[in-house]
Design a protein around this motif. Structure first.
Motif, mmCIF file in Angstrom:
data_model
loop_
_atom_site.group_PDB
_atom_site.id
_atom_site.type_symbol
_atom_site.label_atom_id
_atom_site.label_comp_id
_atom_site.label_asym_id
_atom_site.label_seq_id
_atom_site.Cartn_x
_atom_site.Cartn_y
_atom_site.Cartn_z
ATOM 1 N N VAL A 117 8.850 4.621 0.217
ATOM 2 C CA VAL A 117 9.382 5.949 0.492
ATOM 3 C C VAL A 117 10.780 5.791 1.073
ATOM 4 N N PHE A 118 11.667 6.697 0.730
ATOM 5 C CA PHE A 118 12.994 6.740 1.333
ATOM 6 C C PHE A 118 12.782 7.260 2.750
ATOM 7 N N ALA A 119 12.727 6.343 3.693
ATOM 8 C CA ALA A 119 12.293 6.658 5.054
ATOM 9 C C ALA A 119 13.383 7.236 5.946
ATOM 10 N N THR A 120 14.634 7.080 5.561
ATOM 11 C CA THR A 120 15.739 7.532 6.402
ATOM 12 C C THR A 120 15.591 9.006 6.738
ATOM 13 N N GLY A 121 15.599 9.288 8.052
ATOM 14 C CA GLY A 121 15.515 10.668 8.524
ATOM 15 C C GLY A 121 14.102 11.228 8.588
ATOM 16 N N LYS A 122 13.116 10.445 8.194
ATOM 17 C CA LYS A 122 11.736 10.929 8.210
ATOM 18 C C LYS A 122 11.003 10.385 9.431
ATOM 19 N N THR A 123 10.192 11.220 10.044
ATOM 20 C CA THR A 123 9.348 10.770 11.142
ATOM 21 C C THR A 123 8.140 10.050 10.564
ATOM 22 N N ALA A 124 7.431 9.350 11.421
ATOM 23 C CA ALA A 124 6.201 8.678 11.002
ATOM 24 C C ALA A 124 5.212 9.695 10.454
ATOM 25 N N LYS A 125 5.113 10.842 11.076
ATOM 26 C CA LYS A 125 4.186 11.882 10.617
ATOM 27 C C LYS A 125 4.582 12.380 9.236
ATOM 28 N N GLN A 126 5.868 12.574 8.991
ATOM 29 C CA GLN A 126 6.325 13.005 7.669
ATOM 30 C C GLN A 126 6.004 11.958 6.604
ATOM 31 N N MET A 127 6.191 10.683 6.953
ATOM 32 C CA MET A 127 5.869 9.619 6.001
ATOM 33 C C MET A 127 4.370 9.555 5.745
ATOM 34 N N LEU A 128 3.584 9.731 6.788
ATOM 35 C CA LEU A 128 2.133 9.759 6.621
ATOM 36 C C LEU A 128 1.727 10.913 5.709
ATOM 37 N N ASP A 129 2.305 12.065 5.925
ATOM 38 C CA ASP A 129 1.994 13.224 5.077
ATOM 39 C C ASP A 129 2.342 12.944 3.619
ATOM 40 N N LEU A 130 3.493 12.322 3.387
ATOM 41 C CA LEU A 130 3.885 11.971 2.017
ATOM 42 C C LEU A 130 2.934 10.953 1.404
ATOM 43 N N LEU A 131 2.552 9.969 2.194
ATOM 44 C CA LEU A 131 1.624 8.956 1.715
ATOM 45 C C LEU A 131 0.301 9.606 1.295
ATOM 46 N N LEU A 132 -0.225 10.467 2.149
ATOM 47 C CA LEU A 132 -1.507 11.124 1.854
ATOM 48 C C LEU A 132 -1.387 12.069 0.654
ATOM 49 N N LYS A 133 -0.233 12.691 0.502
ATOM 50 C CA LYS A 133 -0.005 13.577 -0.645
ATOM 51 C C LYS A 133 0.057 12.784 -1.948
ATOM 52 N N ARG A 134 0.647 11.581 -1.889
ATOM 53 C CA ARG A 134 0.808 10.769 -3.094
ATOM 54 C C ARG A 134 -0.423 9.937 -3.434
ATOM 55 N N LEU A 135 -1.295 9.715 -2.492
ATOM 56 C CA LEU A 135 -2.466 8.848 -2.700
ATOM 57 C C LEU A 135 -3.356 9.284 -3.870
ATOM 58 N N PRO A 136 -3.560 10.566 -4.119
ATOM 59 C CA PRO A 136 -4.407 10.955 -5.262
ATOM 60 C C PRO A 136 -3.751 10.768 -6.642
ATOM 61 N N ASN A 137 -2.457 10.461 -6.694
ATOM 62 C CA ASN A 137 -1.769 10.301 -7.978
ATOM 63 C C ASN A 137 -2.410 9.217 -8.829
ATOM 64 N N ASP A 138 -2.189 9.305 -10.151
ATOM 65 C CA ASP A 138 -2.565 8.194 -11.020
ATOM 66 C C ASP A 138 -1.485 7.124 -10.881
ATOM 67 N N ARG A 139 -1.798 5.901 -11.292
ATOM 68 C CA ARG A 139 -0.891 4.778 -11.072
ATOM 69 C C ARG A 139 0.449 4.976 -11.778
ATOM 70 N N ALA A 140 0.430 5.445 -13.011
ATOM 71 C CA ALA A 140 1.689 5.613 -13.757
ATOM 72 C C ALA A 140 2.617 6.609 -13.064
ATOM 73 N N SER A 141 2.055 7.713 -12.613
ATOM 74 C CA SER A 141 2.863 8.714 -11.910
ATOM 75 C C SER A 141 3.399 8.148 -10.602
ATOM 76 N N GLU A 142 2.550 7.440 -9.889
ATOM 77 C CA GLU A 142 2.965 6.899 -8.599
ATOM 78 C C GLU A 142 4.014 5.809 -8.757
ATOM 79 N N LEU A 143 3.897 5.001 -9.777
ATOM 80 C CA LEU A 143 4.902 3.972 -10.020
ATOM 81 C C LEU A 143 6.262 4.620 -10.276
ATOM 82 N N LYS A 144 6.273 5.705 -11.017
ATOM 83 C CA LYS A 144 7.518 6.424 -11.304
ATOM 84 C C LYS A 144 8.122 6.995 -10.015
ATOM 85 N N ILE A 145 7.286 7.568 -9.161
ATOM 86 C CA ILE A 145 7.754 8.115 -7.884
ATOM 87 C C ILE A 145 8.289 6.994 -6.994
ATOM 88 N N ALA A 146 7.527 5.908 -6.892
ATOM 89 C CA ALA A 146 7.939 4.781 -6.048
ATOM 90 C C ALA A 146 9.252 4.183 -6.549
#
Length: 167
Positions: A121-150
């Protein structure tokens, strides 16, 4: 470092500097081969073009150049060359509550088990809570979609690191 100084580096020195921006060898070697550049915009355009030609294996290699979000020990041990940059990129994690840090650690483990690579994740300017929220939001993705996002997040990180290199 000024672009003029970067243009004057030997190929091994230049590759080393570029690898600190992105650990994908195809990316940093191909970019180094295009030096010298007349201005920063030309360098950034070449970096973008080379990244757009990268494949899954290149993305995964780039991801290996990152510590897990919030993992200070891995910053110190494995990523000495980019420790300062990555540490600054993750500085808002340092002040996080322990429950958020623990949830990030568990989320990172779940993410890596699901996708086979660490959470990027592009962490600059994000709090730990914001990064956690993004992680949890992205966790249900399929691998192909997540690889593209990453890969897109990696690209943002790389662009910022190029700017830092030239600052």
């Amino acid at each position: 470092m000024k672009l003029e100084a970067l243009n004057q580096l030997s190929l091994p020195e230049l590759e080393d500097k570029l690898e600190q921006c992105c650990a994908a060898s195809k990316w940093f070697k191909n970019l180094a081969a295009e030096f010298p550049f007349s201005d920063q915009k030309a360098l950034e355009n070449a970096a973008d073009k080379i990244w757009s030609d990268c494949s899954e294996s290149d993305y995964l290699e780039a991801f290996l150049g990152h510590p897990k979000i919030g993992d200070v020990n891995s910053l110190a041990k494995k990523f000495e060359a980019t420790k300062q940059w990555a540490g600054n990129e993750q500085e808002l994690v340092d002040g996080a509550a322990m429950d958020v840090i623990e949830a990030l650690a568990q989320g990172n483990a779940d993410y890596e088990a699901r996708f086979g690579f660490i959470f990027i994740v592009f962490a600059t300017g994000k709090t730990a809570k914001q990064m956690l929220d993004l992680l949890l939001k992205r966790l249900p993705n399929d691998r192909a979609s997540e690889l593209k996002i990453a890969a897109a997040e990696q690209h943002k990180i790389t662009k910022l690191r190029i700017q830092k290199l030239l600052a």
